[in-house]
Write a protein that holds these residues in place. Sequence first.
Motif, PDB file in Angstrom:
ATOM      1  N   UNK A   1      -8.370  25.175  94.675  1.00  0.00           N
ATOM      2  CA  UNK A   1      -8.981  24.761  95.944  1.00  0.00           C
ATOM      3  C   UNK A   1      -8.505  23.380  96.359  1.00  0.00           C
ATOM      4  N   UNK A   2      -7.536  22.853  95.643  1.00  0.00           N
ATOM      5  CA  UNK A   2      -7.087  21.486  95.893  1.00  0.00           C
ATOM      6  C   UNK A   2      -6.117  21.431  97.069  1.00  0.00           C
ATOM      7  N   UNK A   3      -6.333  20.459  97.948  1.00  0.00           N
ATOM      8  CA  UNK A   3      -5.398  20.195  99.034  1.00  0.00           C
ATOM      9  C   UNK A   3      -5.469  18.714  99.370  1.00  0.00           C
ATOM     10  N   UNK A   4      -4.423  18.201 100.000  1.00  0.00           N
ATOM     11  CA  UNK A   4      -4.405  16.796 100.388  1.00  0.00           C
ATOM     12  C   UNK A   4      -3.556  16.616 101.645  1.00  0.00           C
ATOM     13  N   UNK A   5      -4.056  15.775 102.542  1.00  0.00           N
ATOM     14  CA  UNK A   5      -3.309  15.489 103.759  1.00  0.00           C
ATOM     15  C   UNK A   5      -2.338  14.355 103.512  1.00  0.00           C
ATOM     16  N   UNK A   6      -1.117  14.522 103.997  1.00  0.00           N
ATOM     17  CA  UNK A   6      -0.062  13.533 103.798  1.00  0.00           C
ATOM     18  C   UNK A   6       0.258  12.889 105.139  1.00  0.00           C
ATOM     19  N   UNK A   7       0.094  11.588 105.217  1.00  0.00           N
ATOM     20  CA  UNK A   7       0.409  10.839 106.431  1.00  0.00           C
ATOM     21  C   UNK A   7       1.889  10.461 106.438  1.00  0.00           C
ATOM     22  N   UNK A   8       2.554  10.647 107.566  1.00  0.00           N
ATOM     23  CA  UNK A   8       3.952  10.232 107.682  1.00  0.00           C
ATOM     24  C   UNK A   8       4.072   8.750 107.992  1.00  0.00           C
ATOM     25  N   UNK A   9       3.051   8.200 108.630  1.00  0.00           N
ATOM     26  CA  UNK A   9       3.121   6.822 109.099  1.00  0.00           C
ATOM     27  C   UNK A   9       2.067   5.964 108.416  1.00  0.00           C
ATOM     28  N   UNK A  10       2.431   4.729 108.117  1.00  0.00           N
ATOM     29  CA  UNK A  10       1.474   3.775 107.558  1.00  0.00           C
ATOM     30  C   UNK A  10       0.553   3.250 108.651  1.00  0.00           C
ATOM     31  N   UNK A  11       1.085   3.114 109.855  1.00  0.00           N
ATOM     32  CA  UNK A  11       0.309   2.660 111.005  1.00  0.00           C
ATOM     33  C   UNK A  11       0.430   3.697 112.112  1.00  0.00           C
ATOM     34  N   UNK A  12      -0.684   4.277 112.512  1.00  0.00           N
ATOM     35  CA  UNK A  12      -0.661   5.321 113.528  1.00  0.00           C
ATOM     36  C   UNK A  12      -0.381   4.737 114.907  1.00  0.00           C
ATOM     37  N   UNK A  13       0.409   5.453 115.673  1.00  0.00           N
ATOM     38  CA  UNK A  13       0.719   5.036 117.043  1.00  0.00           C
ATOM     39  C   UNK A  13       0.178   6.091 117.997  1.00  0.00           C
ATOM     40  N   UNK A  14      -0.375   5.658 119.103  1.00  0.00           N
ATOM     41  CA  UNK A  14      -0.962   6.609 120.050  1.00  0.00           C
ATOM     42  C   UNK A  14      -0.259   6.575 121.394  1.00  0.00           C
ATOM     43  N   UNK A  15       1.032   6.282 121.365  1.00  0.00           N
ATOM     44  CA  UNK A  15       1.799   6.205 122.612  1.00  0.00           C
ATOM     45  C   UNK A  15       3.239   6.620 122.331  1.00  0.00           C
ATOM     46  N   UNK A  16       3.963   6.865 123.387  1.00  0.00           N
ATOM     47  CA  UNK A  16       5.387   7.138 123.259  1.00  0.00           C
ATOM     48  C   UNK A  16       6.098   5.848 122.866  1.00  0.00           C
ATOM     49  N   UNK A  17       7.074   5.959 121.956  1.00  0.00           N
ATOM     50  CA  UNK A  17       7.783   4.776 121.509  1.00  0.00           C
ATOM     51  C   UNK A  17       9.276   5.077 121.439  1.00  0.00           C
ATOM     52  N   UNK A  18      10.074   4.137 121.899  1.00  0.00           N
ATOM     53  CA  UNK A  18      11.529   4.272 121.827  1.00  0.00           C
ATOM     54  C   UNK A  18      11.951   4.227 120.367  1.00  0.00           C
ATOM     55  N   UNK A  19      12.902   5.057 119.993  1.00  0.00           N
ATOM     56  CA  UNK A  19      13.302   5.130 118.592  1.00  0.00           C
ATOM     57  C   UNK A  19      13.818   3.789 118.076  1.00  0.00           C
ATOM     58  N   UNK A  20      14.381   2.961 118.962  1.00  0.00           N
ATOM     59  CA  UNK A  20      14.858   1.649 118.551  1.00  0.00           C
ATOM     60  C   UNK A  20      13.714   0.719 118.166  1.00  0.00           C
ATOM     61  N   UNK A  21      12.519   0.993 118.681  1.00  0.00           N
ATOM     62  CA  UNK A  21      11.363   0.154 118.386  1.00  0.00           C
ATOM     63  C   UNK A  21      10.495   0.732 117.276  1.00  0.00           C
ATOM     64  N   UNK A  22      10.895   1.878 116.742  1.00  0.00           N
ATOM     65  CA  UNK A  22      10.105   2.575 115.727  1.00  0.00           C
ATOM     66  C   UNK A  22      10.409   1.981 114.354  1.00  0.00           C
ATOM     67  N   UNK A  23       9.366   1.523 113.649  1.00  0.00           N
ATOM     68  CA  UNK A  23       9.561   0.844 112.371  1.00  0.00           C
ATOM     69  C   UNK A  23       9.107   1.664 111.166  1.00  0.00           C
ATOM     70  N   UNK A  24       8.208   2.605 111.389  1.00  0.00           N
ATOM     71  CA  UNK A  24       7.522   3.268 110.280  1.00  0.00           C
ATOM     72  C   UNK A  24       8.184   4.607 109.945  1.00  0.00           C
TER      73      UNK A  24
END
Length: 329
Positions: A128-151
């Motif tokens: 019954x074990x499951x775990x959610x894996x986050x891709x980002x350390x800091x969540x972003x809630x907007x569109x971001x240019x790939x050049x400005x993407x750090x995480x």
Amino acid sequence: MKLLSISIAAYNVEAYIEDTLKSIVEADCIDDIEILIVDDGSKDRTAEISKKYASLYPESIISISKENGGWGSTVNSSIVEASGKYYKLLDGDDRVITNNLREFIEKLRFCSDDMILTPYVKFYEGTDKSEEVELLKTKIDRSICIEDFEDYEDICMHGITIRTELLKKNWLGLREHCLYLDNVFVANCLLCANSIRYFDLAIYDYRIGRAGQSIDVNSYIKHFDDIEDASFDVLSLYENFEGKQKVKKMIAYRAKAILTTLHVIIYAMECNSSNKKRLIHIDDMVRMKYPEVYKLMQNRIVKTGRLFHYSLYPFICKMIHYKFKRDYR
């Protein structure tokens, strides 16, 4: 136009493929989804089950049968056929998270970004074990240019959805008869994306612990040459890319990820002078040709081997063998 094309790589997954398909069709948004089931020359009932679902949902499910060509060939085939606004991969023994899929589809309806990132869930076979894996350390809630993407250190196939037209136009293809190409797929996506958006909504349900699974250590060892080929493919993309430096560094992280796996698997193989030489040869090659990638490889096992000039190779082998026996017994 469908909002999402889901490509399902299916090889001898008769025990799982129906569960996979139900997880999608039961989300009550099937009219907005195109499902491309690519049967890669299965020897069991995978194709039969796929065709049954294609007949039940003829406007949404396409069953493709082909000779065996490996995971990469299923991706190549589905990209040619995909017609949805966005494209996502799903392995035939995994699932989508049904309760989240409809909301995800509605978000895609009003989205125009090139790449969508989402968390994913690991669920463990027989428990019954499951775990959610986050891709980002800091969540972003907007569109971001790939050049400005750090995480970008932990971007992986399970969390990527990409605009189909963009991927088709820039697709470089994956080698056939080869496993472990997910990092090559990710690198291909990074090469063509200009904007990224994050949705805090887990979509991919990733099965862990199935006997014979490609991430099983015995499978890693058996298909070591595939891991090596895949690492060289990512390094080639990195070496030949002449675009934005931020994107080049993102690809370097994908190379780092697969090369680190390569190191660990060599230690998990038979402890002998031939495998030790192979490890040193690969690491020397990366150090001389790809110094940025070399410096990114900060895994404790990799660093320990390098620090002592691989004189601790037998000790590290024993440590890795013990770890895998403990974890997979």
